[in-house]
Design a protein around this motif. Structure first.
Motif, short mmCIF file in Angstrom:
data_model
loop_
_atom_site.label_atom_id
_atom_site.label_comp_id
_atom_site.label_asym_id
_atom_site.label_seq_id
_atom_site.Cartn_x
_atom_site.Cartn_y
_atom_site.Cartn_z
N ASP A 84 18.74 -1.93 16.80
CA ASP A 84 18.34 -3.29 16.45
C ASP A 84 19.14 -4.23 17.34
OD1 ASP A 84 17.79 -5.71 15.24
OD2 ASP A 84 18.67 -5.19 13.32
N GLN A 85 18.45 -4.92 18.25
CA GLN A 85 19.15 -5.82 19.16
C GLN A 85 18.49 -7.20 19.11
OE1 GLN A 85 19.12 -5.27 23.56
NE2 GLN A 85 21.32 -5.11 23.26
N ALA A 89 13.75 -4.25 18.78
CA ALA A 89 14.26 -2.91 18.49
C ALA A 89 14.09 -2.08 19.76
CB ALA A 89 13.50 -2.28 17.32
N GLY A 111 13.22 -6.43 15.67
CA GLY A 111 14.63 -6.33 15.33
C GLY A 111 14.81 -6.87 13.91
N GLY A 112 15.60 -6.21 13.11
CA GLY A 112 15.78 -6.60 11.72
C GLY A 112 14.77 -5.94 10.80
N THR A 113 13.64 -5.52 11.35
CA THR A 113 12.62 -4.81 10.58
C THR A 113 12.73 -3.31 10.86
OG1 THR A 113 11.13 -6.71 10.68
CG2 THR A 113 10.14 -4.59 10.14
N THR A 115 15.22 -1.04 12.00
CA THR A 115 16.67 -1.03 12.21
C THR A 115 17.22 0.33 12.61
OG1 THR A 115 16.99 -0.70 9.85
CG2 THR A 115 17.04 -2.99 10.67
N THR A 119 13.73 4.16 9.74
CA THR A 119 12.71 3.18 9.37
C THR A 119 11.35 3.60 9.92
OG1 THR A 119 14.37 1.42 9.47
CG2 THR A 119 12.07 0.74 9.47
#
Length: 129
Positions: A84-85, A89, A111-113, A115, A119
């Protein structure tokens, strides 16, 4: 003239294989259940990928390196990493199984989804067999 390395996906249930070298793939709203084939030899920039409906097809990537995981997705974590950057991603691939490796794809805006690899696996967004 249109850039041949930019692929726009407008329909559902498509198999997208742009080969090696890195391309920009844009999934438009309304397309779903698409499969994107990933390869080594470039970094694909992927926009609009939905891990709830779309799939990253890794069969060519694994076959091209001689890896035979025989459908064992748990073994995939030794070869494929997801970082996750910021807003993206990054998918890294290491054929030696040491982790890390080279970036092969950027899932833009996820990113944030997305991770981690877990996931993508939980969403059924990875195909290896």
């Amino acid at each position: 003239s249109a850039d041949p390395r930019v692929i726009t996906v407008t329909a559902s249930d498509q198999l997208i294989d742009v080969g090696t070298g890195g391309a920009t793939i844009q999934f438009l709203t309304g397309s779903s259940a698409d499969a994107l084939v990933l390869h080594r030899g470039g970094v694909d920039q992927i926009q609009g990928f939905d891990p709830n409906t779309d799939v990253l097809d890794l069969r060519s990537l694994l076959t091209g390196t001689g890896l035979a995981l025989n459908g064992d997705v748990s073994a995939l974590s030794s070869y494929l990493t997801v970082i996750d950057q910021g807003t993206d991603a990054l998918l890294g691939f290491d054929p030696s199984g040491q982790g890390g490796g080279s970036t092969i794809a950027v899932l833009q805006g996820l990113g944030g989804t997305v991770t981690g690899l877990s996931t993508l696996l939980a969403d059924g967004a990875v195909r290896i067999a």
